[in-house]
Scaffold this active site. Sequence first.
Site, PDB file in Angstrom:
ATOM      1  CE1 TYR A   1      -4.276   2.596   0.553  1.00  0.00           C
ATOM      2  CE2 TYR A   1      -3.174   2.698   2.370  1.00  0.00           C
ATOM      3  CZ  TYR A   1      -3.730   2.816   2.059  1.00  0.00           C
ATOM      4  OH  TYR A   1      -4.086   3.942   2.002  1.00  0.00           O
TER       5      TYR A   1
ATOM      6  NE  ARG B   1      -1.547   5.732   0.750  1.00  0.00           N
ATOM      7  CZ  ARG B   1      -0.706   5.966   2.506  1.00  0.00           C
ATOM      8  NH1 ARG B   1       0.338   4.404   2.168  1.00  0.00           N
ATOM      9  NH2 ARG B   1      -0.862   6.403   2.724  1.00  0.00           N
ATOM     10  CG  ASP B   2      -7.122   7.184  -0.305  1.00  0.00           C
ATOM     11  OD1 ASP B   2      -8.378   6.927  -0.885  1.00  0.00           O
ATOM     12  OD2 ASP B   2      -6.695   7.856   0.869  1.00  0.00           O
TER      13      ASP B   2
ATOM     14  CB  SER C   1      -5.270   7.073   3.660  1.00  0.00           C
ATOM     15  OG  SER C   1      -5.798   6.395   4.914  1.00  0.00           O
TER      16      SER C   1
ATOM     17  CG  ASP D   1      -9.599   2.780  -0.935  1.00  0.00           C
ATOM     18  OD1 ASP D   1     -10.065   1.816  -1.101  1.00  0.00           O
ATOM     19  OD2 ASP D   1      -9.737   3.625  -0.246  1.00  0.00           O
TER      20      ASP D   1
ATOM     21  CG  ASN E   1     -16.710  -0.522   3.325  1.00  0.00           C
ATOM     22  OD1 ASN E   1     -18.123  -1.032   3.845  1.00  0.00           O
ATOM     23  ND2 ASN E   1     -16.036  -0.174   3.401  1.00  0.00           N
TER      24      ASN E   1
ATOM     25  CD1 TRP F   1     -14.821   6.079   2.762  1.00  0.00           C
ATOM     26  CD2 TRP F   1     -13.928   6.623   4.491  1.00  0.00           C
ATOM     27  NE1 TRP F   1     -14.612   7.472   2.800  1.00  0.00           N
ATOM     28  CE2 TRP F   1     -13.623   7.511   3.448  1.00  0.00           C
ATOM     29  CE3 TRP F   1     -13.205   6.352   5.966  1.00  0.00           C
ATOM     30  CZ2 TRP F   1     -12.038   8.536   3.636  1.00  0.00           C
ATOM     31  CZ3 TRP F   1     -11.951   7.170   5.725  1.00  0.00           C
ATOM     32  CH2 TRP F   1     -11.923   8.933   4.718  1.00  0.00           C
TER      33      TRP F   1
ATOM     34  CG  ASP G   1     -11.681   4.678   9.234  1.00  0.00           C
ATOM     35  OD1 ASP G   1     -10.762   3.123   8.758  1.00  0.00           O
ATOM     36  OD2 ASP G   1     -12.998   3.806   9.528  1.00  0.00           O
TER      37      ASP G   1
END
Length: 452
Positions: A177, A182-183, A189, A229, A313, A373, A407
Amino acid sequence: MKSAAFLAALAAILPAYVAGQAQTWAQCGGIGFTGPTTCVAGSVCTKQNDYYSQCIPGSATTPTSAPTSAPTSQPSQPSSTSSAPSGPSSTPTPSANNPWTGYQIYLSPYYANEVAAAAKAITDPTLAAKAASVANIPNFTWLDSVSKIADLKTYLADASALGKSSGQKQLLQIVVYDLPDRDCAAKASNGEFSIADNGLANYQNYIDQIVAAVKQFPDVRVVAVIEPDSLANLVTNLNVQKCANAKSTYLTAVNYALKQLSSVGVYQYMDAGHAGWLGWPANLTPAAQLFAQVYSDAGKSPFIKGLATNVANYNALSAASPDPITQGDPNYDEIHYINALAPALQSAGFPATFIVDQGRSGQQNHRQQWGDWCNIKGAGFGTRPTTNTGSSLIDSIVWVKPGGESDGTSNSSSPRFDSTCSLSDATQPAPEAGTWFQAYFETLVSKANPPL
């Protein structure tokens, strides 16, 4: 004398107020932070990432870099001082069986330490005992920065030594990850690499380091979730400029990861969102085509086992009845989603099997919208990891998201604030993504279903 005693008592408590000491589990530093930078007695201000330092109970034994896990997974094994094998490993041979068959899952020392500290901070003895038991439940180690690869090397060496001493082969679960940009459709994140700043080359170096570590310990089986994601965003969010700009890099980077990790025998499951994302009928065919194309482009390695769903999730694997928020989607839980997606994948040439995250799916019907989320109120730990899944399409129920790690932050002044974390169904106040969230962990424990 009375005045002197009063002043002495006042002096004893004043430092906490004068210095503005942060409470246990509160923020005590980070880029842009203007609050107190010392902690109350019994806690140590410990750096989690550049944006967040946190007051951790006891001495500063918690690793200095906590996962910035996707918005959306044990007791500590004995440490080992044995050195890694010096010779090159032979070309791995894939097993036709479920990757978990015949292996014991190595328990993450990092998460076990987090859980142990959290359990000690709980005053209710019954809840504390339940909380402590979470350390025995396998989850995944998130490699969300290059710095985490040092931990991976330590865990691989430890797992190898444990396997030799116990005679039980070890399986280590990781999340890859660290994509550049990213994201791309959220903020909580954001990662360490930027496409504009040598991101692809940096990512390939990150993968190379993981491969080198895994190659040293061919006796340890590694299972990986690939980039939560990422590919799902390419199915539905190309209207977001950052995602559109990232598409080519995402595909190139994921292709590199799949090929290189396959070369050292890592069993891989590409992240495939969840029922409320790609499970809608209009998204199923485009999703299947994309995943099948990525699988083909990566050489159709048998080590590319399939897809991971519901990562970080809250969806049930099999819901007793549809949650009202799922209205209009016939694939209202993960088993419906998987049963609908699998034939489309097979038709496109990808004989995928699945893993499903149920780490925080113990309670249902508690979100305002299906797309919410962030630290959802009322969530509980769910079905324990098992290969007894009730479906030939599902290799294992897993816990990918480390329950108790936030999160995302509800602090709107934070550079990584995502407005989803301030919605009415998000637990607040919440710390930065990936840092420990004690109140939320206690809720997950108390509402676990089945009970801990």
